[in-house]
Write a protein that holds these residues in place. Structure first.
Motif, PDB file in Angstrom:
ATOM      1  N   ILE A  32      21.360 -17.094 -44.238  1.00 37.90           N
ATOM      2  CA  ILE A  32      21.223 -16.538 -42.898  1.00 37.90           C
ATOM      3  C   ILE A  32      20.198 -17.323 -42.094  1.00 37.90           C
ATOM      4  O   ILE A  32      20.415 -17.629 -40.915  1.00 37.90           O
ATOM      5  N   SER A  33      19.075 -17.674 -42.722  1.00 36.68           N
ATOM      6  CA  SER A  33      18.041 -18.414 -41.991  1.00 36.68           C
ATOM      7  C   SER A  33      18.562 -19.767 -41.518  1.00 36.68           C
ATOM      8  O   SER A  33      18.170 -20.250 -40.451  1.00 36.68           O
ATOM      9  N   MET A  34      19.471 -20.369 -42.285  1.00 39.20           N
ATOM     10  CA  MET A  34      20.062 -21.644 -41.873  1.00 39.20           C
ATOM     11  C   MET A  34      20.899 -21.458 -40.610  1.00 39.20           C
ATOM     12  O   MET A  34      20.787 -22.226 -39.646  1.00 39.20           O
ATOM     13  N   GLY A  50      19.416 -21.125 -32.819  1.00 39.38           N
ATOM     14  CA  GLY A  50      18.227 -21.022 -31.996  1.00 39.38           C
ATOM     15  C   GLY A  50      17.653 -19.621 -31.918  1.00 39.38           C
ATOM     16  O   GLY A  50      16.920 -19.281 -30.984  1.00 39.38           O
ATOM     17  N   VAL A  51      17.951 -18.792 -32.925  1.00 37.35           N
ATOM     18  CA  VAL A  51      17.433 -17.428 -32.964  1.00 37.35           C
ATOM     19  C   VAL A  51      15.931 -17.459 -33.216  1.00 37.35           C
ATOM     20  O   VAL A  51      15.450 -18.231 -34.050  1.00 37.35           O
ATOM     21  N   THR A  52      15.172 -16.627 -32.515  1.00 37.20           N
ATOM     22  CA  THR A  52      13.715 -16.608 -32.661  1.00 37.20           C
ATOM     23  C   THR A  52      13.279 -15.522 -33.634  1.00 37.20           C
ATOM     24  O   THR A  52      14.046 -14.604 -33.959  1.00 37.20           O
ATOM     25  N   SER A  88      11.990 -20.737 -32.966  1.00 36.86           N
ATOM     26  CA  SER A  88      13.254 -20.592 -33.686  1.00 36.86           C
ATOM     27  C   SER A  88      12.983 -20.396 -35.172  1.00 36.86           C
ATOM     28  O   SER A  88      12.040 -20.973 -35.723  1.00 36.86           O
ATOM     29  N   VAL A  89      13.824 -19.601 -35.800  1.00 35.47           N
ATOM     30  CA  VAL A  89      13.706 -19.362 -37.231  1.00 35.47           C
ATOM     31  C   VAL A  89      13.859 -20.677 -37.986  1.00 35.47           C
ATOM     32  O   VAL A  89      14.737 -21.489 -37.676  1.00 35.47           O
ATOM     33  N   GLU A  90      13.012 -20.902 -38.968  1.00 36.59           N
ATOM     34  CA  GLU A  90      13.110 -22.080 -39.815  1.00 36.59           C
ATOM     35  C   GLU A  90      14.059 -21.800 -40.975  1.00 36.59           C
ATOM     36  O   GLU A  90      14.261 -20.651 -41.369  1.00 36.59           O
TER      37      GLU A  90
END
Length: 245
Positions: free
Chosen positions: A83-85, A91-93, A241-243
């Motif tokens: 999911i994080s990928m 570009g989800v924060t 953005s989520v890493e």
């Protein structure tokens, strides 16, 4: 995507999943030689299929003379990494992740209060209904799986899996950096440990008492408190953005 458009290794991976779906973690799969015959594919294709499953934790490759592929233990953390990928590519924060948790988790607490058997809930939530332990170390051990227990009590395995996966992103990417005393982090002080335990205790009591509206409200307030601390301690990161990790 149809089965015909999949790579051969993906088709084999799907067939392996179908064959082990009812197995227990640690069960041995067929030997590589037997699987080559069963699936009628090359050694390279079979190993690619096994690697696909290994990256998701569905299969583990046990080394040694008596080793080989064994059934893995599916874990929300593996889904969390996937999911994080995707979140990274979209570009989800981290602020979006927090909003998602606050919107969904309280409704699951409400569902748990509506659906759960009182006796089952008392057993599952017993560590949070007991006031006998008050040290930070004990609080950390007792609180380690609080949200996950509530998700399970709601009785929907999809919600349990998805929310545990999303919260693994919340934990691994945010809470550890903030070092908050939440469900998973050792408290910085005795007083903060007791406050967080009290919040958990109130939520647990409302679920056992089947007070579903109260359970939803308390869970929302609890999470808002945690997220507000994240915003205060890591204001810039909330807009990042989520890493993927």
């Amino acid at each position: 995507m149809t089965k015909q458009s999949l790579k051969v290794s993906e088709v084999v991976a799907r067939d392996i999943v179908s064959s082990i779906a009812d197995g227990d973690p640690g069960d041995m799969l067929e030997s590589e030689a037997d699987m080559l015959v069963s699936f009628g594919v090359s050694r390279g294709t079979l190993r690619e299929a096994l690697r696909l499953l290994e990256t998701q934790g569905l299969v583990q490759l046990k080394p040694g003379p008596r080793g080989g592929p064994v059934v893995g233990r599916p874990s929300p953390e593996y889904l969390g990494k996937t999911i994080s990928m995707f979140l990274r590519m979209m570009g989800v924060t981290y602020g979006d992740v927090c909003e998602c948790v606050v919107l969904i988790a309280p409704r699951i607490a409400e569902l748990a209060a509506r659906r759960c058997d009182k006796g089952e809930a008392e057993i599952a939530l017993a560590p949070w209904l007991d006031d006998s332990e008050t040290s930070p170390d004990n609080q950390q051990r007792r609180q380690a799986n609080f949200h996950s227990v509530i998700y399970q009590l709601a009785g929907n395995r999809i919600l349990t899996l998805v929310m545990n996966a999303i919260e693994s992103v919340f934990l691994d990417h945010l809470l550890i950096d903030v070092n908050l005393d939440c469900d998973y982090i050792i408290a910085q002080s005795d007083s903060s440990a007791r406050i967080k335990h009290t919040e958990h205790q109130d939520i647990a009591k409302s679920i056992v008492a089947k007070k579903h509206s109260k359970a939803r409200t308390l869970m929302e307030e609890h999470l808002q408190d945690i997220i507000e601390s994240c915003r205060e301690n890591l204001p810039a990161k909330m807009d990042q953005s989520v890493e993927w990790h």
